[in-house]
Design an enzyme around this catalytic site. Structure first.
Site, PDB file in Angstrom:
ATOM      1  N   ASN A  46      -8.302 -81.113 -42.293  1.00 16.61           N
ATOM      2  CA  ASN A  46      -8.082 -79.823 -42.933  1.00 16.61           C
ATOM      3  C   ASN A  46      -6.692 -79.799 -43.565  1.00 16.61           C
ATOM      4  OD1 ASN A  46      -7.218 -79.733 -40.133  1.00 16.61           O
ATOM      5  ND2 ASN A  46      -7.150 -77.510 -40.211  1.00 16.61           N
ATOM      6  N   ASN A  49      -2.555 -74.311 -47.360  1.00 13.74           N
ATOM      7  CA  ASN A  49      -1.495 -74.096 -48.346  1.00 13.74           C
ATOM      8  C   ASN A  49      -0.966 -72.678 -48.219  1.00 13.74           C
ATOM      9  OD1 ASN A  49      -2.770 -72.303 -50.460  1.00 13.74           O
ATOM     10  ND2 ASN A  49      -4.235 -73.990 -50.475  1.00 13.74           N
ATOM     11  N   GLU A  59     -14.344 -81.141 -42.913  1.00  5.67           N
ATOM     12  CA  GLU A  59     -15.680 -81.572 -43.307  1.00  5.67           C
ATOM     13  C   GLU A  59     -15.797 -81.656 -44.825  1.00  5.67           C
ATOM     14  OE1 GLU A  59     -16.222 -78.742 -39.716  1.00  5.67           O
ATOM     15  OE2 GLU A  59     -14.838 -78.993 -41.389  1.00  5.67           O
ATOM     16  N   CYS A  90     -17.467 -74.373 -39.925  1.00  9.74           N
ATOM     17  CA  CYS A  90     -17.562 -72.983 -40.380  1.00  9.74           C
ATOM     18  C   CYS A  90     -18.845 -72.814 -41.202  1.00  9.74           C
ATOM     19  CB  CYS A  90     -16.334 -72.609 -41.207  1.00  9.74           C
ATOM     20  SG  CYS A  90     -16.265 -73.401 -42.837  1.00  9.74           S
ATOM     21  N   CYS A  93     -18.903 -74.865 -44.422  1.00 13.53           N
ATOM     22  CA  CYS A  93     -19.073 -76.311 -44.190  1.00 13.53           C
ATOM     23  C   CYS A  93     -20.471 -76.635 -43.699  1.00 13.53           C
ATOM     24  CB  CYS A  93     -18.011 -76.816 -43.225  1.00 13.53           C
ATOM     25  SG  CYS A  93     -16.405 -76.992 -44.034  1.00 13.53           S
TER      26      CYS A  93
END
Length: 136
Positions: A46, A49, A59, A90, A93
């Site tokens: 992951n 930002n 993923e 999630c 994903c």
């Protein structure tokens, strides 16, 4: 479940990817590793930002790498995160994984000790919407 050698390799790839996650805001590291039906491996971590939560999931990163290299069929995917609870993909994903999987694709949810739970795509995302729904 992949054979023992592939399972160990996938777990290590996911664990290594998790260690490289860029998570200055949430501090929640996640890694993912994919084995394709062609026998190739891809991983992702992951990446957050400052426009949080506009980051990228582990993923999604692994899937992007897979597609970039010409593969489109996930056989197994390992997802790893820290904590006592299962770190499952999630919703977004789950749909991304679904795009490149079959009903038998295996999703392995891991913790630092190894695989905690393994689910088929249909168990993770029952009654899913996929490419075949768009066929006329």
């Amino acid at each position: 479940m992949p054979d023992k050698k592939h399972a160990e390799h996938l777990f290590e790839l996911a664990k290594d990817a998790m260690s490289k996650a860029y998570v200055p805001y949430s501090k929640f590291h996640v890694g993912a590793a994919i084995l394709t039906s062609n026998g190739k491996f891809y991983s992702g971590c992951n990446v957050e930002n400052a426009a949080y939560p506009e980051g990228t999931c582990a993923e999604a990163g692994a899937i992007a790498s897979m597609v970039l290299n010409g593969d489109t069929d996930i056989k197994d995917i390992y997802v790893i995160g820290h904590g006592d609870a299962l770190v499952t993909p999630c919703g977004g994903c789950r749909q991304k994984i679904r795009e490149f999987s079959s009903a038998d694709t295996m999703i392995h949810i891991c913790g630092s000790e190894g695989v905690r739970k393994s689910l088929t795509m249909n168990e993770l995302l029952p009654f899913s919407f996929g490419p075949e729904n768009l066929e006329q």
